[in-house]
Design a protein around this motif. Structure first.
Motif, PDB file in Angstrom:
ATOM      1  N   GLY A 117      31.700 -25.746  35.971  1.00  0.00           N
ATOM      2  CA  GLY A 117      32.340 -24.659  35.238  1.00  0.00           C
ATOM      3  C   GLY A 117      33.855 -24.755  35.228  1.00  0.00           C
ATOM      4  O   GLY A 117      34.491 -24.374  34.238  1.00  0.00           O
ATOM      5  N   ILE A 118      34.451 -25.228  36.321  1.00  0.00           N
ATOM      6  CA  ILE A 118      35.916 -25.364  36.371  1.00  0.00           C
ATOM      7  C   ILE A 118      36.390 -26.311  35.272  1.00  0.00           C
ATOM      8  O   ILE A 118      37.365 -26.035  34.564  1.00  0.00           O
ATOM      9  CB  ILE A 118      36.358 -25.866  37.762  1.00  0.00           C
ATOM     10  N   MET A 119      35.690 -27.420  35.096  1.00  0.00           N
ATOM     11  CA  MET A 119      36.055 -28.356  34.034  1.00  0.00           C
ATOM     12  C   MET A 119      35.686 -27.820  32.654  1.00  0.00           C
ATOM     13  O   MET A 119      36.412 -28.030  31.670  1.00  0.00           O
ATOM     14  CB  MET A 119      35.357 -29.713  34.254  1.00  0.00           C
ATOM     15  N   ALA A 120      34.550 -27.087  32.583  1.00  0.00           N
ATOM     16  CA  ALA A 120      34.093 -26.588  31.280  1.00  0.00           C
ATOM     17  C   ALA A 120      35.095 -25.600  30.683  1.00  0.00           C
ATOM     18  O   ALA A 120      35.222 -25.508  29.457  1.00  0.00           O
ATOM     19  CB  ALA A 120      32.726 -25.928  31.428  1.00  0.00           C
ATOM     20  N   VAL A 121      35.824 -24.859  31.530  1.00  0.00           N
ATOM     21  CA  VAL A 121      36.794 -23.878  31.025  1.00  0.00           C
ATOM     22  C   VAL A 121      37.887 -24.582  30.219  1.00  0.00           C
ATOM     23  O   VAL A 121      38.180 -24.206  29.077  1.00  0.00           O
ATOM     24  CB  VAL A 121      37.420 -23.091  32.196  1.00  0.00           C
ATOM     25  N   SER A 122      38.496 -25.618  30.810  1.00  0.00           N
ATOM     26  CA  SER A 122      39.578 -26.308  30.095  1.00  0.00           C
ATOM     27  C   SER A 122      39.053 -27.109  28.911  1.00  0.00           C
ATOM     28  O   SER A 122      39.721 -27.208  27.867  1.00  0.00           O
ATOM     29  CB  SER A 122      40.338 -27.225  31.060  1.00  0.00           C
ATOM     30  N   ILE A 177      28.650 -29.938  26.987  1.00  0.00           N
ATOM     31  CA  ILE A 177      27.398 -29.189  26.805  1.00  0.00           C
ATOM     32  C   ILE A 177      27.575 -27.745  27.282  1.00  0.00           C
ATOM     33  O   ILE A 177      27.129 -26.793  26.621  1.00  0.00           O
ATOM     34  CB  ILE A 177      26.250 -29.887  27.563  1.00  0.00           C
ATOM     35  N   CYS A 178      28.219 -27.557  28.435  1.00  0.00           N
ATOM     36  CA  CYS A 178      28.454 -26.198  28.947  1.00  0.00           C
ATOM     37  C   CYS A 178      29.248 -25.381  27.934  1.00  0.00           C
ATOM     38  O   CYS A 178      28.938 -24.206  27.680  1.00  0.00           O
ATOM     39  CB  CYS A 178      29.213 -26.248  30.275  1.00  0.00           C
ATOM     40  N   ALA A 179      30.285 -26.003  27.347  1.00  0.00           N
ATOM     41  CA  ALA A 179      31.121 -25.291  26.378  1.00  0.00           C
ATOM     42  C   ALA A 179      30.341 -24.956  25.112  1.00  0.00           C
ATOM     43  O   ALA A 179      30.460 -23.842  24.572  1.00  0.00           O
ATOM     44  CB  ALA A 179      32.354 -26.140  26.037  1.00  0.00           C
ATOM     45  N   VAL A 180      29.522 -25.908  24.644  1.00  0.00           N
ATOM     46  CA  VAL A 180      28.755 -25.674  23.408  1.00  0.00           C
ATOM     47  C   VAL A 180      27.673 -24.623  23.636  1.00  0.00           C
ATOM     48  O   VAL A 180      27.469 -23.725  22.805  1.00  0.00           O
ATOM     49  CB  VAL A 180      28.145 -26.996  22.898  1.00  0.00           C
ATOM     50  N   ILE A 181      26.971 -24.719  24.761  1.00  0.00           N
ATOM     51  CA  ILE A 181      25.967 -23.691  25.081  1.00  0.00           C
ATOM     52  C   ILE A 181      26.634 -22.318  25.151  1.00  0.00           C
ATOM     53  O   ILE A 181      26.054 -21.306  24.755  1.00  0.00           O
ATOM     54  CB  ILE A 181      25.260 -24.026  26.410  1.00  0.00           C
ATOM     55  N   GLY A 210      32.214 -17.670  27.672  1.00  0.00           N
ATOM     56  CA  GLY A 210      31.023 -18.352  27.187  1.00  0.00           C
ATOM     57  C   GLY A 210      30.815 -19.683  27.884  1.00  0.00           C
ATOM     58  O   GLY A 210      29.687 -20.037  28.254  1.00  0.00           O
ATOM     59  N   ALA A 211      31.912 -20.446  28.071  1.00  0.00           N
ATOM     60  CA  ALA A 211      31.784 -21.727  28.778  1.00  0.00           C
ATOM     61  C   ALA A 211      31.314 -21.511  30.214  1.00  0.00           C
ATOM     62  O   ALA A 211      30.540 -22.316  30.751  1.00  0.00           O
ATOM     63  CB  ALA A 211      33.129 -22.450  28.766  1.00  0.00           C
ATOM     64  N   ALA A 212      31.771 -20.406  30.845  1.00  0.00           N
ATOM     65  CA  ALA A 212      31.324 -20.105  32.207  1.00  0.00           C
ATOM     66  C   ALA A 212      29.830 -19.803  32.232  1.00  0.00           C
ATOM     67  O   ALA A 212      29.110 -20.252  33.140  1.00  0.00           O
ATOM     68  CB  ALA A 212      32.118 -18.928  32.765  1.00  0.00           C
ATOM     69  N   THR A 223      23.469 -22.014  46.114  1.00  0.00           N
ATOM     70  CA  THR A 223      23.463 -23.411  45.656  1.00  0.00           C
ATOM     71  C   THR A 223      23.609 -23.495  44.136  1.00  0.00           C
ATOM     72  O   THR A 223      24.319 -24.355  43.618  1.00  0.00           O
ATOM     73  CB  THR A 223      22.157 -24.100  46.094  1.00  0.00           C
ATOM     74  N   VAL A 224      22.949 -22.577  43.436  1.00  0.00           N
ATOM     75  CA  VAL A 224      23.067 -22.539  41.973  1.00  0.00           C
ATOM     76  C   VAL A 224      24.515 -22.261  41.566  1.00  0.00           C
ATOM     77  O   VAL A 224      25.066 -22.914  40.669  1.00  0.00           O
ATOM     78  CB  VAL A 224      22.126 -21.462  41.389  1.00  0.00           C
ATOM     79  N   LEU A 225      25.142 -21.286  42.244  1.00  0.00           N
ATOM     80  CA  LEU A 225      26.529 -20.951  41.916  1.00  0.00           C
ATOM     81  C   LEU A 225      27.469 -22.114  42.209  1.00  0.00           C
ATOM     82  O   LEU A 225      28.424 -22.358  41.470  1.00  0.00           O
ATOM     83  CB  LEU A 225      26.973 -19.718  42.709  1.00  0.00           C
ATOM     84  N   TYR A 226      27.196 -22.838  43.292  1.00  0.00           N
ATOM     85  CA  TYR A 226      28.047 -23.996  43.616  1.00  0.00           C
ATOM     86  C   TYR A 226      27.938 -25.063  42.522  1.00  0.00           C
ATOM     87  O   TYR A 226      28.959 -25.593  42.045  1.00  0.00           O
ATOM     88  CB  TYR A 226      27.654 -24.585  44.967  1.00  0.00           C
ATOM     89  N   ALA A 227      26.709 -25.359  42.122  1.00  0.00           N
ATOM     90  CA  ALA A 227      26.526 -26.353  41.052  1.00  0.00           C
ATOM     91  C   ALA A 227      27.199 -25.906  39.771  1.00  0.00           C
ATOM     92  O   ALA A 227      27.856 -26.701  39.082  1.00  0.00           O
ATOM     93  CB  ALA A 227      25.029 -26.585  40.823  1.00  0.00           C
ATOM     94  N   ALA A 228      27.063 -24.601  39.464  1.00  0.00           N
ATOM     95  CA  ALA A 228      27.686 -24.081  38.238  1.00  0.00           C
ATOM     96  C   ALA A 228      29.210 -24.137  38.324  1.00  0.00           C
ATOM     97  O   ALA A 228      29.887 -24.455  37.336  1.00  0.00           O
ATOM     98  CB  ALA A 228      27.229 -22.641  37.995  1.00  0.00           C
ATOM     99  N   SER A 229      29.763 -23.855  39.506  1.00  0.00           N
ATOM    100  CA  SER A 229      31.222 -23.814  39.633  1.00  0.00           C
ATOM    101  C   SER A 229      31.858 -25.194  39.495  1.00  0.00           C
ATOM    102  O   SER A 229      32.928 -25.329  38.892  1.00  0.00           O
ATOM    103  CB  SER A 229      31.623 -23.196  40.973  1.00  0.00           C
ATOM    104  N   THR A 230      31.220 -26.225  40.047  1.00  0.00           N
ATOM    105  CA  THR A 230      31.813 -27.562  39.993  1.00  0.00           C
ATOM    106  C   THR A 230      31.901 -28.070  38.549  1.00  0.00           C
ATOM    107  O   THR A 230      32.840 -28.795  38.204  1.00  0.00           O
ATOM    108  CB  THR A 230      31.006 -28.552  40.849  1.00  0.00           C
TER     109      THR A 230
END
Length: 333
Positions: free
Chosen positions: A52-57, A264-268, A282-284, A43-50
């Motif tokens: 994370g896909i946007m955070a990459v771009s 926030i994901c990208a900055v973190i 890093g964004a991932a 569940t954690v990975l699913y939340a991160a992936s949804t």
């Protein structure tokens, strides 16, 4: 490890985020009894992936020196276009998927051209796009369906195949993992290769860090920035397709505010707000921290009302740590 090698590793954008992710993993493992269960980690990975896909771009765009505040609602726009075209015209859902891709890429192109042709800050341009898309999502949906959500496309031709691509659940041993986790890793690998192994990657860093100097040596800064905006639009389309085929229907008000979570994901993960510095990995990791915090609070049975407080605290801490690491590495050179 030699001193120069240590400094080089310490200077990587994702080091601070990696240390934070390890600390957060250990922390929730100790305070939440169910956190280490396979189902919980899935569940954690699913939340991160949804996210994370946007955070990459979004990270690549930030490295290129720009923001896109319309990214969150653009995800919903993509899903609404695909669902509306397929259902209202009684077409195979893949036709709606294709039309949605064209529309979202056009939105990214418009954002990019407006920024590079007018010289206006991307903050202003994409803020305007954000409001226009949010209004259009609601207004057009109510005008066509009479409600705030699209009609279900679950029984339409092509739905099962599209769901297998964008929203399938994969059995990995005894654990069920959503296909978005696989796509997330693919996007991160592709973005990392682009940044570190291609000439376009050099253009992105140069265009974000010192655009005037980059132009002076022949870097196509304007074209690079437009392509980065279209990259954000592409991942918004992909995320919108996941949203649509996971639930078969889309609420027109979804996505508002998510653009801040992507940033926030990208900055973190180490991206600088000033551009020219950061990484897709890093964004991932930033998205993974977001996913652990989002779900870890639930597994620890804390009050979820405090989620945004902890997210803001992590953002502030990550920014300070990244600044300190960069100053320390810079002083050691």
């Amino acid at each position: 490890m030699s001193g120069s090698t240590s400094r080089r590793w310490a200077g990587r954008p994702e080091v601070g985020a990696l240390l934070g992710a390890v600390a957060l993993f250990v922390f929730f493992s100790l305070v939440a009894d169910t956190f280490l269960r396979a189902g919980s980690l899935s569940t954690v990975l699913y939340a991160a992936s949804t996210f994370g896909i946007m955070a990459v771009s979004v990270a690549l765009l930030m490295i290129g020196g720009e923001f896109d505040l319309s990214a969150g609602v653009m995800v919903t726009t993509g899903a609404l276009v695909a669902a509306t075209v397929a259902y209202q015209l009684s077409l195979n859902v893949w036709v709606g998927v294709a039309v949605s891709l064209v529309v979202t890429l056009a939105l990214g192109l418009v954002n990019g051209l407006l920024c590079v042709r007018t010289g206006l800050p991307s903050f202003i341009v994409t803020l305007a796009t954000f409001f226009m898309l949010a209004g259009a999502n609601l207004g057009v949906t109510k005008m066509i369906t009479g409600g705030v959500a699209t009609d279900s496309i679950r029984d339409m031709d092509g739905f099962a195949a599209a769901r297998a691509v964008f929203a399938a659940d994969l059995d990995v041993g005894d654990v069920r993992v959503n296909v978005t986790v696989v796509w997330w890793l693919v996007f991160v690998a592709a973005a990392t290769w682009l940044l570190l192994r291609t000439r376009a990657g050099n253009w992105i860093f140069a265009g974000g860090g010192a655009p005037e100097a980059a132009r002076a040596v022949g870097v196509p800064v304007a074209r690079t920035k437009v392509a980065l905006f279209m990259g954000v639009a592409f991942t918004a389309w992909f995320s919108g397709m996941h949203l649509l085929f996971a639930y078969a229907s889309v609420q027109s008000g979804e996505g508002v505010g998510n653009e801040f979570f992507y940033i926030i994901c990208a900055v973190i993960g180490g991206c600088l707000l000033t551009g020219g510095y950061g990484s897709a990995i890093g964004a991932a990791i930033g998205a993974l921290i977001f996913g652990m915090t989002n779900k870890g609070i639930v597994y620890a049975q804390w009050d979820p009302d405090w989620f945004k407080f902890w997210l803001g605290a992590m953002l502030l801490l990550a920014t300070v740590v990244n600044l300190a690491v960069r100053r320390r590495v810079g002083a050691g050179r």
